[in-house]
Scaffold this motif. Sequence first.
Motif, PDB file in Angstrom:
ATOM      1  N   THR A 155      36.436  75.503  58.493  1.00 14.06           N
ATOM      2  CA  THR A 155      36.285  75.286  59.935  1.00 14.06           C
ATOM      3  C   THR A 155      37.150  74.145  60.434  1.00 14.06           C
ATOM      4  OG1 THR A 155      34.327  73.905  59.578  1.00 14.06           O
ATOM      5  CG2 THR A 155      33.970  76.241  60.058  1.00 14.06           C
ATOM      6  N   LEU A 156      37.408  73.153  59.612  1.00 15.09           N
ATOM      7  CA  LEU A 156      38.256  72.046  60.048  1.00 15.09           C
ATOM      8  C   LEU A 156      39.705  72.467  60.254  1.00 15.09           C
ATOM      9  CD1 LEU A 156      36.829  69.071  57.984  1.00 15.09           C
ATOM     10  CD2 LEU A 156      36.613  69.491  60.428  1.00 15.09           C
ATOM     11  N   LEU A 157      40.113  73.552  59.635  1.00 19.33           N
ATOM     12  CA  LEU A 157      41.491  74.022  59.811  1.00 19.33           C
ATOM     13  C   LEU A 157      41.695  74.825  61.091  1.00 19.33           C
ATOM     14  CD1 LEU A 157      42.486  75.152  56.216  1.00 19.33           C
ATOM     15  CD2 LEU A 157      43.284  73.158  57.475  1.00 19.33           C
ATOM     16  N   VAL A 158      40.624  75.234  61.746  1.00 21.17           N
ATOM     17  CA  VAL A 158      40.745  76.080  62.931  1.00 21.17           C
ATOM     18  C   VAL A 158      41.570  75.398  64.017  1.00 21.17           C
ATOM     19  CG1 VAL A 158      39.451  77.131  64.836  1.00 21.17           C
ATOM     20  CG2 VAL A 158      38.682  77.423  62.491  1.00 21.17           C
ATOM     21  N   ALA A 159      41.321  74.119  64.254  1.00 16.67           N
ATOM     22  CA  ALA A 159      41.998  73.413  65.343  1.00 16.67           C
ATOM     23  C   ALA A 159      43.300  72.751  64.902  1.00 16.67           C
ATOM     24  CB  ALA A 159      41.066  72.371  65.936  1.00 16.67           C
TER      25      ALA A 159
ATOM     26  N   LEU B 112      54.006  82.356  77.245  1.00 16.06           N
ATOM     27  CA  LEU B 112      53.568  80.980  77.450  1.00 16.06           C
ATOM     28  C   LEU B 112      52.084  80.945  77.817  1.00 16.06           C
ATOM     29  CD1 LEU B 112      54.319  78.027  77.476  1.00 16.06           C
ATOM     30  CD2 LEU B 112      54.966  78.266  79.875  1.00 16.06           C
ATOM     31  N   ALA B 113      51.631  81.870  78.648  1.00 16.01           N
ATOM     32  CA  ALA B 113      50.216  81.934  79.015  1.00 16.01           C
ATOM     33  C   ALA B 113      49.362  82.249  77.791  1.00 16.01           C
ATOM     34  CB  ALA B 113      49.997  82.986  80.091  1.00 16.01           C
ATOM     35  N   LEU B 114      49.823  83.172  76.963  1.00 15.57           N
ATOM     36  CA  LEU B 114      49.095  83.507  75.735  1.00 15.57           C
ATOM     37  C   LEU B 114      49.036  82.305  74.802  1.00 15.57           C
ATOM     38  CD1 LEU B 114      47.734  85.640  73.928  1.00 15.57           C
ATOM     39  CD2 LEU B 114      50.012  86.162  73.047  1.00 15.57           C
ATOM     40  N   THR B 115      50.146  81.608  74.663  1.00 15.03           N
ATOM     41  CA  THR B 115      50.200  80.426  73.807  1.00 15.03           C
ATOM     42  C   THR B 115      49.239  79.360  74.302  1.00 15.03           C
ATOM     43  OG1 THR B 115      52.510  80.866  73.304  1.00 15.03           O
ATOM     44  CG2 THR B 115      51.729  78.644  72.901  1.00 15.03           C
ATOM     45  N   THR B 116      49.248  79.120  75.592  1.00 18.21           N
ATOM     46  CA  THR B 116      48.357  78.116  76.177  1.00 18.21           C
ATOM     47  C   THR B 116      46.896  78.490  75.966  1.00 18.21           C
ATOM     48  OG1 THR B 116      50.036  77.645  77.841  1.00 18.21           O
ATOM     49  CG2 THR B 116      47.814  76.873  78.293  1.00 18.21           C
ATOM     50  N   THR B 117      46.587  79.748  76.177  1.00 16.11           N
ATOM     51  CA  THR B 117      45.213  80.211  75.983  1.00 16.11           C
ATOM     52  C   THR B 117      44.779  80.045  74.532  1.00 16.11           C
ATOM     53  OG1 THR B 117      45.504  81.809  77.757  1.00 16.11           O
ATOM     54  CG2 THR B 117      43.671  82.194  76.246  1.00 16.11           C
TER      55      THR B 117
ATOM     56  N   PHE C   2      41.800  77.633  73.310  1.00 15.51           N
ATOM     57  CA  PHE C   2      40.691  78.269  72.609  1.00 15.51           C
ATOM     58  C   PHE C   2      40.418  77.591  71.269  1.00 15.51           C
ATOM     59  CE2 PHE C   2      39.056  81.504  69.657  1.00 15.51           C
ATOM     60  CZ  PHE C   2      37.870  81.822  70.305  1.00 15.51           C
ATOM     61  N   THR C   3      41.456  77.406  70.470  1.00 13.67           N
ATOM     62  CA  THR C   3      41.254  76.784  69.155  1.00 13.67           C
ATOM     63  C   THR C   3      40.900  75.310  69.281  1.00 13.67           C
ATOM     64  OG1 THR C   3      43.629  76.396  68.883  1.00 13.67           O
ATOM     65  CG2 THR C   3      42.725  78.414  67.923  1.00 13.67           C
ATOM     66  N   ALA C   4      41.392  74.645  70.329  1.00 14.41           N
ATOM     67  CA  ALA C   4      41.043  73.235  70.524  1.00 14.41           C
ATOM     68  C   ALA C   4      39.562  73.082  70.863  1.00 14.41           C
ATOM     69  CB  ALA C   4      41.899  72.629  71.622  1.00 14.41           C
ATOM     70  N   ILE C   5      38.979  74.078  71.504  1.00 10.37           N
ATOM     71  CA  ILE C   5      37.555  74.017  71.850  1.00 10.37           C
ATOM     72  C   ILE C   5      36.695  74.547  70.712  1.00 10.37           C
ATOM     73  CG2 ILE C   5      35.796  74.973  73.393  1.00 10.37           C
ATOM     74  CD1 ILE C   5      38.006  74.917  75.594  1.00 10.37           C
ATOM     75  N   VAL C   6      37.070  75.683  70.153  1.00  8.63           N
ATOM     76  CA  VAL C   6      36.254  76.334  69.127  1.00  8.63           C
ATOM     77  C   VAL C   6      36.268  75.564  67.805  1.00  8.63           C
ATOM     78  CG1 VAL C   6      36.065  78.415  67.705  1.00  8.63           C
ATOM     79  CG2 VAL C   6      36.413  78.600  70.154  1.00  8.63           C
ATOM     80  N   GLY C   7      37.391  74.978  67.446  1.00  8.50           N
ATOM     81  CA  GLY C   7      37.497  74.266  66.167  1.00  8.50           C
ATOM     82  C   GLY C   7      36.458  73.175  65.985  1.00  8.50           C
TER      83      GLY C   7
END
Length: 90
Positions: free
Chosen positions: A24-28, A51-56, A60-65
């Motif tokens: 789980t620590l690797l997710v973000a 770019l929109a996909l990359t940002t999303t 997402f990973t910054a929050i979920v991680g």
Amino acid sequence: KILTGRLVARSAGAGETGMLRAGTLLVARGEFSVVIAGIVAVSLNSSSSLLALTTTYVLFTAIVGPVLARLVEPMARYWRKRRARLAISQ
């Protein structure tokens, strides 16, 4: 990323909780390279939706991680109890 973290932790001799924590620590991790790839693609006149996909993805990973990392202990307890129930029923 979760599977990779688990495999590396298992090869290092970690227990179930340690394997789950490593995964789980690797997710973000690694979003910076995704952002750079998205910026390069957009600068080369590729689709701006990249770019929109990359940002999303990065958001997402910054929050979920961190949320997943916080839930490691409860998830590990759940899996231990579930395995114990399955062992008893067999």
